[in-house]
Design a protein around this motif. Sequence first.
Motif, PDB file in Angstrom:
ATOM      1  N   ILE A  82     -66.984  31.265  17.115  1.00 21.15           N
ATOM      2  CA  ILE A  82     -68.521  31.351  17.382  1.00 21.15           C
ATOM      3  C   ILE A  82     -68.819  32.770  18.028  1.00 21.15           C
ATOM      4  CG2 ILE A  82     -69.865  31.031  19.530  1.00 21.15           C
ATOM      5  CD1 ILE A  82     -68.178  28.466  19.856  1.00 21.15           C
ATOM      6  N   LYS A  83     -68.073  33.913  18.187  1.00 24.88           N
ATOM      7  CA  LYS A  83     -68.340  35.222  18.326  1.00 24.88           C
ATOM      8  C   LYS A  83     -68.199  36.176  17.740  1.00 24.88           C
ATOM      9  CE  LYS A  83     -65.210  35.229  22.689  1.00 24.88           C
ATOM     10  NZ  LYS A  83     -64.106  36.432  23.177  1.00 24.88           N
ATOM     11  N   ARG A  84     -68.118  35.295  16.032  1.00 20.66           N
ATOM     12  CA  ARG A  84     -68.700  36.154  14.966  1.00 20.66           C
ATOM     13  C   ARG A  84     -70.319  36.536  14.687  1.00 20.66           C
ATOM     14  NH1 ARG A  84     -65.183  36.880  10.331  1.00 20.66           N
ATOM     15  NH2 ARG A  84     -66.953  37.286   9.403  1.00 20.66           N
ATOM     16  N   PHE A  85     -70.607  35.387  14.885  1.00 16.48           N
ATOM     17  CA  PHE A  85     -72.270  34.857  15.103  1.00 16.48           C
ATOM     18  C   PHE A  85     -72.835  35.828  16.787  1.00 16.48           C
ATOM     19  CE2 PHE A  85     -70.283  32.693  12.543  1.00 16.48           C
ATOM     20  CZ  PHE A  85     -71.380  31.840  11.336  1.00 16.48           C
TER      21      PHE A  85
ATOM     22  N   PHE B 102     -74.576  29.945  15.802  1.00 11.46           N
ATOM     23  CA  PHE B 102     -73.533  29.261  15.412  1.00 11.46           C
ATOM     24  C   PHE B 102     -73.662  27.585  14.970  1.00 11.46           C
ATOM     25  CE2 PHE B 102     -69.295  27.316  15.477  1.00 11.46           C
ATOM     26  CZ  PHE B 102     -68.847  27.340  14.374  1.00 11.46           C
ATOM     27  N   ARG B 103     -74.205  27.228  15.951  1.00  4.77           N
ATOM     28  CA  ARG B 103     -74.168  25.296  16.512  1.00  4.77           C
ATOM     29  C   ARG B 103     -75.220  25.311  15.149  1.00  4.77           C
ATOM     30  NH1 ARG B 103     -69.467  23.740  18.114  1.00  4.77           N
ATOM     31  NH2 ARG B 103     -69.294  24.656  20.424  1.00  4.77           N
ATOM     32  N   GLU B 104     -76.981  26.273  15.124  1.00  3.19           N
ATOM     33  CA  GLU B 104     -77.258  25.870  13.936  1.00  3.19           C
ATOM     34  C   GLU B 104     -77.162  25.937  12.790  1.00  3.19           C
ATOM     35  OE1 GLU B 104     -81.753  27.666  13.071  1.00  3.19           O
ATOM     36  OE2 GLU B 104     -80.923  28.310  14.346  1.00  3.19           O
ATOM     37  N   ARG B 105     -76.368  26.885  12.452  1.00  3.49           N
ATOM     38  CA  ARG B 105     -75.656  27.040  11.179  1.00  3.49           C
ATOM     39  C   ARG B 105     -74.821  26.087  10.949  1.00  3.49           C
ATOM     40  NH1 ARG B 105     -75.690  31.760   7.306  1.00  3.49           N
ATOM     41  NH2 ARG B 105     -73.712  31.494   6.549  1.00  3.49           N
TER      42      ARG B 105
ATOM     43  N   ALA C   9     -70.696  28.980   5.952  1.00  2.00           N
ATOM     44  CA  ALA C   9     -71.300  28.705   6.362  1.00  2.00           C
ATOM     45  C   ALA C   9     -70.308  29.311   7.155  1.00  2.00           C
ATOM     46  CB  ALA C   9     -72.127  26.674   7.449  1.00  2.00           C
ATOM     47  N   PHE C  10     -69.506  29.508   7.624  1.00  2.00           N
ATOM     48  CA  PHE C  10     -68.563  29.584   8.341  1.00  2.00           C
ATOM     49  C   PHE C  10     -68.399  31.339   8.163  1.00  2.00           C
ATOM     50  CE2 PHE C  10     -65.143  25.862   8.719  1.00  2.00           C
ATOM     51  CZ  PHE C  10     -66.040  25.731  10.046  1.00  2.00           C
TER      52      PHE C  10
ATOM     53  N   GLU D  10     -75.132  22.679  11.556  1.00  2.00           N
ATOM     54  CA  GLU D  10     -75.624  21.986  11.825  1.00  2.00           C
ATOM     55  C   GLU D  10     -76.489  21.959  10.570  1.00  2.00           C
ATOM     56  OE1 GLU D  10     -78.933  21.451  14.691  1.00  2.00           O
ATOM     57  OE2 GLU D  10     -77.189  20.831  16.123  1.00  2.00           O
ATOM     58  N   SER D  11     -76.747  23.061   9.686  1.00  2.00           N
ATOM     59  CA  SER D  11     -77.815  23.517   8.552  1.00  2.00           C
ATOM     60  C   SER D  11     -76.778  22.815   7.407  1.00  2.00           C
ATOM     61  CB  SER D  11     -78.314  24.887   8.154  1.00  2.00           C
ATOM     62  OG  SER D  11     -76.870  25.805   8.003  1.00  2.00           O
ATOM     63  N   VAL D  12     -75.628  22.771   6.939  1.00  2.00           N
ATOM     64  CA  VAL D  12     -74.357  21.936   6.504  1.00  2.00           C
ATOM     65  C   VAL D  12     -74.274  20.729   6.294  1.00  2.00           C
ATOM     66  CG1 VAL D  12     -74.430  24.675   5.529  1.00  2.00           C
ATOM     67  CG2 VAL D  12     -72.383  23.891   6.780  1.00  2.00           C
ATOM     68  N   GLY D  13     -74.099  20.199   7.639  1.00  2.00           N
ATOM     69  CA  GLY D  13     -74.130  18.979   7.510  1.00  2.00           C
ATOM     70  C   GLY D  13     -73.028  18.972   8.490  1.00  2.00           C
ATOM     71  N   LEU D  14     -72.142  19.930   9.264  1.00  2.00           N
ATOM     72  CA  LEU D  14     -70.775  20.159   9.706  1.00  2.00           C
ATOM     73  C   LEU D  14     -71.608  19.686  11.493  1.00  2.00           C
ATOM     74  CD1 LEU D  14     -68.305  20.622   9.227  1.00  2.00           C
ATOM     75  CD2 LEU D  14     -68.661  22.986   9.933  1.00  2.00           C
TER      76      LEU D  14
END
Length: 271
Positions: A132-135, A141-144, A79-80, A146-150
């Motif tokens: 975060i700057k990679r996104f 990034f936050r949505e990403r 996810a990262f 959340e999509s994996v429950g982190l």
Amino acid sequence: MGRHRQGRTGIWWRRWWQAGLPDGLAGWLWFMALWFVAGGAVGYAQSPGSNGREFLADRLVATVNGDIITQSDLVWFLAFDPDVNLVSISEADLQRVLAAKIDLLLLAQEAARFPLANLTGEEVAAAKQRLIKRFPSEAAFRERLESVGLDAETFERLIRERLQVEKYISFRFQTFVLVTDDDVLEYYATRVRPALAASGTVTPETPDDEQRALITEILSRERAEREQRQWLEAARRRADLVPIAPYARAVIGGQESKGAVTPEAGPPPAP
């Protein structure tokens, strides 16, 4: 005119150095920002007939000296990485991440034996921003995550764990690297001058102060990376590595083969 030529040489030097600087330890340290995760409480599975994702009971993947690696550990790493499609995670992705997880867990276990400086709030905040700057945006990034429950609390913990390992790597593999003046001159004569000459740049027989500093940095990184690689190879041989998930056996040998990690199990290039 002389100053102009010197300026052009400086430009060529910087371009050569930037193009030729190995990923080395710097790449490895950044890779940790994408990788270093501890055990989680949930695993990932797609729900048939669903547009979203469901989080089911976590799956054990392997153990390293008794420490458990779960599938959520691997999914969180993926996810990262903004280049990984979480809808279709391949077995090759999981194997690649598991190999890196094993190496970093070995480093984390060793780091726990040493007293390291406390992390500051500024260090943690800076590490978060680098990731975060990679996104495309912080919202993406936050949505990403959340999509994996982190959640935010777990994310904070993972960042702190990553930074602690980074501090250990800096202490263990960089602090005592020695680069002599002879090393610098040899590198300049055998690698820098030929590269610059191939681009049509005329260079002096000896490097200037800027070039010396850059060569010293390159050699320091290369040697630190080599020391780290050798340490990890020895640590894998000593470690008690037990595959649990079927795909883990492609990364770790059978349970009877203590520390038998395939050559592909070394740290992959930084994304």
